[in-house]
Each structure stands twice: as C-alpha cells, then as structure tokens.
Motif scaffolding. Structure first.
Motif, PDB file in Angstrom:
ATOM      1  N   GLU A 127     100.926  38.186  31.888  1.00  0.00           N
ATOM      2  CA  GLU A 127     101.410  38.382  33.255  1.00  0.00           C
ATOM      3  C   GLU A 127     101.280  37.085  34.054  1.00  0.00           C
ATOM      4  O   GLU A 127     100.178  36.539  34.192  1.00  0.00           O
ATOM      5  CB  GLU A 127     100.585  39.484  33.918  1.00  0.00           C
ATOM      6  CG  GLU A 127     100.866  39.706  35.387  1.00  0.00           C
ATOM      7  CD  GLU A 127      99.835  40.595  36.053  1.00  0.00           C
ATOM      8  OE1 GLU A 127     100.063  40.954  37.217  1.00  0.00           O
ATOM      9  OE2 GLU A 127      98.808  40.923  35.414  1.00  0.00           O
ATOM     10  N   GLY A 128     102.395  36.583  34.554  1.00  0.00           N
ATOM     11  CA  GLY A 128     102.377  35.366  35.347  1.00  0.00           C
ATOM     12  C   GLY A 128     101.938  35.608  36.782  1.00  0.00           C
ATOM     13  O   GLY A 128     101.934  36.738  37.268  1.00  0.00           O
ATOM     14  N   GLN A 129     101.573  34.543  37.463  1.00  0.00           N
ATOM     15  CA  GLN A 129     101.159  34.603  38.865  1.00  0.00           C
ATOM     16  C   GLN A 129     101.779  33.425  39.612  1.00  0.00           C
ATOM     17  O   GLN A 129     101.822  32.300  39.103  1.00  0.00           O
ATOM     18  CB  GLN A 129      99.634  34.527  38.992  1.00  0.00           C
ATOM     19  CG  GLN A 129      98.874  35.621  38.286  1.00  0.00           C
ATOM     20  CD  GLN A 129      99.068  36.977  38.920  1.00  0.00           C
ATOM     21  OE1 GLN A 129      99.333  37.089  40.122  1.00  0.00           O
ATOM     22  NE2 GLN A 129      98.939  38.032  38.127  1.00  0.00           N
ATOM     23  N   GLY A 130     102.249  33.679  40.825  1.00  0.00           N
ATOM     24  CA  GLY A 130     102.732  32.613  41.692  1.00  0.00           C
ATOM     25  C   GLY A 130     103.893  31.836  41.104  1.00  0.00           C
ATOM     26  O   GLY A 130     104.718  32.347  40.346  1.00  0.00           O
ATOM     27  N   SER A 131     103.961  30.559  41.432  1.00  0.00           N
ATOM     28  CA  SER A 131     105.009  29.664  40.953  1.00  0.00           C
ATOM     29  C   SER A 131     104.551  28.228  41.168  1.00  0.00           C
ATOM     30  O   SER A 131     103.876  27.926  42.166  1.00  0.00           O
ATOM     31  CB  SER A 131     106.316  29.895  41.722  1.00  0.00           C
ATOM     32  OG  SER A 131     107.248  28.861  41.459  1.00  0.00           O
ATOM     33  N   ILE A 132     104.915  27.340  40.241  1.00  0.00           N
ATOM     34  CA  ILE A 132     104.532  25.937  40.435  1.00  0.00           C
ATOM     35  C   ILE A 132     105.243  25.325  41.635  1.00  0.00           C
ATOM     36  O   ILE A 132     104.847  24.263  42.127  1.00  0.00           O
ATOM     37  CB  ILE A 132     104.805  25.087  39.172  1.00  0.00           C
ATOM     38  CG1 ILE A 132     106.283  25.163  38.768  1.00  0.00           C
ATOM     39  CG2 ILE A 132     103.897  25.507  38.040  1.00  0.00           C
ATOM     40  CD1 ILE A 132     106.655  24.214  37.650  1.00  0.00           C
ATOM     41  N   PHE A 133     106.298  25.980  42.130  1.00  0.00           N
ATOM     42  CA  PHE A 133     107.037  25.478  43.294  1.00  0.00           C
ATOM     43  C   PHE A 133     106.538  26.083  44.605  1.00  0.00           C
ATOM     44  O   PHE A 133     106.929  25.651  45.668  1.00  0.00           O
ATOM     45  CB  PHE A 133     108.530  25.777  43.125  1.00  0.00           C
ATOM     46  CG  PHE A 133     109.085  25.204  41.870  1.00  0.00           C
ATOM     47  CD1 PHE A 133     109.446  23.867  41.790  1.00  0.00           C
ATOM     48  CD2 PHE A 133     109.207  25.981  40.730  1.00  0.00           C
ATOM     49  CE1 PHE A 133     109.922  23.325  40.612  1.00  0.00           C
ATOM     50  CE2 PHE A 133     109.693  25.451  39.550  1.00  0.00           C
ATOM     51  CZ  PHE A 133     110.043  24.116  39.489  1.00  0.00           C
ATOM     52  N   GLN A 134     105.658  27.083  44.509  1.00  0.00           N
ATOM     53  CA  GLN A 134     105.137  27.780  45.676  1.00  0.00           C
ATOM     54  C   GLN A 134     103.816  27.125  46.071  1.00  0.00           C
ATOM     55  O   GLN A 134     102.807  27.301  45.391  1.00  0.00           O
ATOM     56  CB  GLN A 134     104.946  29.261  45.324  1.00  0.00           C
ATOM     57  CG  GLN A 134     104.217  30.109  46.343  1.00  0.00           C
ATOM     58  CD  GLN A 134     104.773  30.030  47.730  1.00  0.00           C
ATOM     59  OE1 GLN A 134     104.216  29.322  48.574  1.00  0.00           O
ATOM     60  NE2 GLN A 134     105.855  30.729  47.989  1.00  0.00           N
ATOM     61  N   PRO A 135     103.785  26.349  47.167  1.00  0.00           N
ATOM     62  CA  PRO A 135     102.593  25.565  47.487  1.00  0.00           C
ATOM     63  C   PRO A 135     101.342  26.395  47.753  1.00  0.00           C
ATOM     64  O   PRO A 135     100.227  25.887  47.637  1.00  0.00           O
ATOM     65  CB  PRO A 135     103.013  24.780  48.743  1.00  0.00           C
ATOM     66  CG  PRO A 135     104.146  25.549  49.333  1.00  0.00           C
ATOM     67  CD  PRO A 135     104.867  26.156  48.170  1.00  0.00           C
ATOM     68  N   ILE A 136     101.515  27.660  48.077  1.00  0.00           N
ATOM     69  CA  ILE A 136     100.351  28.497  48.354  1.00  0.00           C
ATOM     70  C   ILE A 136      99.629  28.879  47.061  1.00  0.00           C
ATOM     71  O   ILE A 136      98.403  28.981  47.031  1.00  0.00           O
ATOM     72  CB  ILE A 136     100.771  29.763  49.130  1.00  0.00           C
ATOM     73  CG1 ILE A 136     101.488  29.372  50.429  1.00  0.00           C
ATOM     74  CG2 ILE A 136      99.568  30.659  49.428  1.00  0.00           C
ATOM     75  CD1 ILE A 136     102.107  30.545  51.175  1.00  0.00           C
ATOM     76  N   TYR A 137     100.374  29.095  45.981  1.00  0.00           N
ATOM     77  CA  TYR A 137      99.799  29.667  44.758  1.00  0.00           C
ATOM     78  C   TYR A 137      99.986  28.797  43.511  1.00  0.00           C
ATOM     79  O   TYR A 137      99.677  29.244  42.405  1.00  0.00           O
ATOM     80  CB  TYR A 137     100.427  31.036  44.486  1.00  0.00           C
ATOM     81  CG  TYR A 137     100.330  31.998  45.636  1.00  0.00           C
ATOM     82  CD1 TYR A 137      99.089  32.445  46.093  1.00  0.00           C
ATOM     83  CD2 TYR A 137     101.476  32.460  46.280  1.00  0.00           C
ATOM     84  CE1 TYR A 137      98.995  33.330  47.151  1.00  0.00           C
ATOM     85  CE2 TYR A 137     101.388  33.352  47.344  1.00  0.00           C
ATOM     86  CZ  TYR A 137     100.151  33.781  47.777  1.00  0.00           C
ATOM     87  OH  TYR A 137     100.064  34.655  48.833  1.00  0.00           O
ATOM     88  N   SER A 138     100.485  27.584  43.653  1.00  0.00           N
ATOM     89  CA  SER A 138     100.859  26.803  42.474  1.00  0.00           C
ATOM     90  C   SER A 138      99.681  26.478  41.555  1.00  0.00           C
ATOM     91  O   SER A 138      99.852  26.352  40.337  1.00  0.00           O
ATOM     92  CB  SER A 138     101.552  25.511  42.904  1.00  0.00           C
ATOM     93  OG  SER A 138     100.695  24.727  43.724  1.00  0.00           O
ATOM     94  N   ALA A 139      98.484  26.321  42.096  1.00  0.00           N
ATOM     95  CA  ALA A 139      97.331  25.958  41.272  1.00  0.00           C
ATOM     96  C   ALA A 139      97.036  27.036  40.228  1.00  0.00           C
ATOM     97  O   ALA A 139      96.720  26.728  39.073  1.00  0.00           O
ATOM     98  CB  ALA A 139      96.107  25.721  42.148  1.00  0.00           C
ATOM     99  N   VAL A 140      97.127  28.298  40.633  1.00  0.00           N
ATOM    100  CA  VAL A 140      96.890  29.406  39.706  1.00  0.00           C
ATOM    101  C   VAL A 140      97.955  29.421  38.610  1.00  0.00           C
ATOM    102  O   VAL A 140      97.664  29.629  37.430  1.00  0.00           O
ATOM    103  CB  VAL A 140      96.869  30.749  40.465  1.00  0.00           C
ATOM    104  CG1 VAL A 140      96.764  31.914  39.496  1.00  0.00           C
ATOM    105  CG2 VAL A 140      95.704  30.785  41.441  1.00  0.00           C
ATOM    106  N   THR A 141      99.204  29.179  38.999  1.00  0.00           N
ATOM    107  CA  THR A 141     100.297  29.159  38.031  1.00  0.00           C
ATOM    108  C   THR A 141     100.071  28.093  36.976  1.00  0.00           C
ATOM    109  O   THR A 141     100.229  28.339  35.775  1.00  0.00           O
ATOM    110  CB  THR A 141     101.633  28.878  38.753  1.00  0.00           C
ATOM    111  OG1 THR A 141     101.774  29.754  39.861  1.00  0.00           O
ATOM    112  CG2 THR A 141     102.799  29.067  37.795  1.00  0.00           C
ATOM    113  N   MET A 142      99.684  26.901  37.397  1.00  0.00           N
ATOM    114  CA  MET A 142      99.480  25.801  36.465  1.00  0.00           C
ATOM    115  C   MET A 142      98.346  26.109  35.507  1.00  0.00           C
ATOM    116  O   MET A 142      98.418  25.808  34.303  1.00  0.00           O
ATOM    117  CB  MET A 142      99.181  24.524  37.252  1.00  0.00           C
ATOM    118  CG  MET A 142      99.334  23.252  36.453  1.00  0.00           C
ATOM    119  SD  MET A 142     101.020  22.933  35.901  1.00  0.00           S
ATOM    120  CE  MET A 142     100.909  23.275  34.158  1.00  0.00           C
TER     121      MET A 142
END
Length: 299
Positions: free
Chosen positions: A241-256
C-alpha cells in the motif's frame, strides 16, 4: 493490533466519503465486522451518506448498541483540529460500558481533560499504544503508534521470494490503497499466493495488522516496510500500500521511504487526470509522463 468482530463506526454528521474515508472502506471490505453506524445527528430528515447506501443500521447513542458492540472505531477526520463535544460523549459512554475505542487518528484522547476526568484519570498501566483509565474497563487502542522493534533498512528485502508491487501516485488521496486491495483480491481469485501489505491505519483495519508508517521516525521508514515484507517473504506476490506522493510536499518523505524499503519489482501509478493542482496546495500537477519517469529513476 486491536481486533474487532462487532464494531460501531463513529460517523457523526458525515455528509461525504472524504469526511469519513475510514468508514467507507470498512463498509466495503469488512461489512461482516460492523454492527452499527453511530451518529447522534442522524434522522430520517438528516441521514448520513453511509446510511443511504448500507444495510447496517444507524444508532444515535452508544447505549442503543450495548451488548452488541465490542469496539467503537473513530472514522472521521478531526474537524478544525478540535475534538467535538459529541465525540467526547460517545467515547466516554463507550469506555464506561466496557467498549474499547480503536483510534486511527494522531490525537491522544487520554490527554484530553474532558475524557480523563470523567474516567478517573489515565492509569499508570497505560502505554503509548493502549490508554487505560482508573474507573473503567474500556481501553483506547492507538493503532497509529508503531512497534518498538523497527530496525534500519537492511536490503534483505531484495532477497525475498515474493515479487513486490508498490502503488505510487501523482498525489495523496488518489486510490493507492484501494488499488492494492483490489489487485490482491483479483490475484487471490486467480490462485496466486498473494497478500496485501498495510502501511496506513485504514489498511491496517482491513488486514488486521501492519504499521502506520506516517508515525515512524523518518530514518526507520524503509526498515518498517521491509519488516512487513519479510514477514510475508515466501509469498509469490505482495501488493504494498502506497502513501502520499513524491510530488506532494506535505507527504513526500514517507513516499520516498516506501520506495526504498519496498525495492519494488513493479510500481502501479495511480492518477486522476481531472486533478490539476496537488491537494492542499496551489501547485500545478506535473505531466504524468514526467511523474512516471521520476518514480522509475528514483527506484
């Protein structure tokens, strides 16, 4: 993680699925474990959106479900950062009657004086994950709290038998969890030894286990998803299950962190073409060809 078989879902005043995403997903994937919707504002003239589309009855008070409920699950986003008085009434009534609370939010309800004072203050036997009170048997299970035994990423995930498929997206709230759940269901129907890896609180409620990685210390995010995958390493196929997006500045750290920790054999890109701005921002959405290439390069 706290298990449930006869839960009530707190959907107080819910008018759309985005206000109570947790409820909408539980009603779709675990209806057999849901006994009631709880909404004190509910009436024939003022129904909530779930009561219109579900056979599960709505009650207006926890007391109406006594003897038929084992847990009360908070299914709403916190409105304007404040816990409404109606929530406090529902939570304390449930706890006083021995019904546990499953809390998927970042809020620590035990620190609210309106709750702890009614229940005789927080017990010294409490932990960060389970809040107990002196004057009642009901407990609050804070399912977003990560386990204590997460280690740094070891790259052992690269040697698993299981092929790892990570859902990624152009933005948050774009269908990564639902895509993973649906693909896992299709794989199982085809006889594939597959499973779903839950990395968020709603996915955890569906599967019954997992880690809410948005509460994990950033250095340990890759290790946390690796830990979940290694537990299922002998499967043929795992949908992470993915989370956030690398392009979404609020949540990108979790995505990476998820991209690194999954070390995916494949990724599924989730996108809503009609969305022109990244959610909660005024940032233009990049072109999807650019976004796909960026994910591939990073992985």
């Amino acid at each position: 993680m706290k298990q449930f078989k006869h839960a009530a879902l707190l959907v107080e005043g819910a008018k759309d699925i985005f206000h109570a995403k947790t409820a909408s997903v539980l009603l779709k994937y675990r209806p057999e474990s849901i006994s009631f919707l709880l909404d004190s504002t509910h009436s024939k003239s003022n129904p909530n959106i779930f009561s219109k589309n579900s056979d599960i009855p709505t009650i207006t008070d926890v007391k109406n479900g006594l003897g038929k409920i084992d847990n009360l699950i908070i299914c709403l986003m916190l409105p304007e950062g404040k816990v409404p008085e109606s929530w406090i009434n529902h939570i304390t009534t449930a706890l006083k009657n021995g019904i546990d609370i499953i809390n998927p939010l970042h809020v620590d309800f035990g620190k609210l004086a309106q709750i702890s004072n009614i229940l005789g203050s927080v017990s010294t036997n409490s932990s960060e994950a389970v809040t107990k009170f002196n004057d009642c048997k009901g407990e609050i299970h804070n399912i977003r709290i990560p386990p204590d035994d997460i280690e740094l990423f070891s790259l052992k995930v690269l040697k698993t038998h299981a092929k790892r498929v990570l859902t990624v997206g152009s933005d948050c709230n774009i269908g990564k969890m639902l895509t993973s759940l649906e693909l896992n269901a299709v794989a199982k129907k085809r006889g594939i030894n597959s499973d779903f890896i839950a990395t968020g609180q709603i996915g955890m409620l569906i599967k019954g286990e997992g880690i809410a990685i948005d509460r994990v210390i950033s250095d340990f995010v890759p290790g946390s998803v690796e830990k979940l995958i290694l537990k299922e390493k002998n499967r043929d196929l795992l949908f992470v299950e993915g989370q956030g997006s690398i392009f979404q500045p609020i949540y990108s750290a979790v995505t990476m962190g998820l991209v690194h920790g999954t070390a995916p054999d494949a990724m599924i890109f989730c996108h809503v073409p009609s969305r022109k701005k990244l959610r909660y921002t005024d940032i233009d959405m990049p072109g999807y060809h650019t976004m796909i290439k960026m994910y591939e390069d990073l992985a």
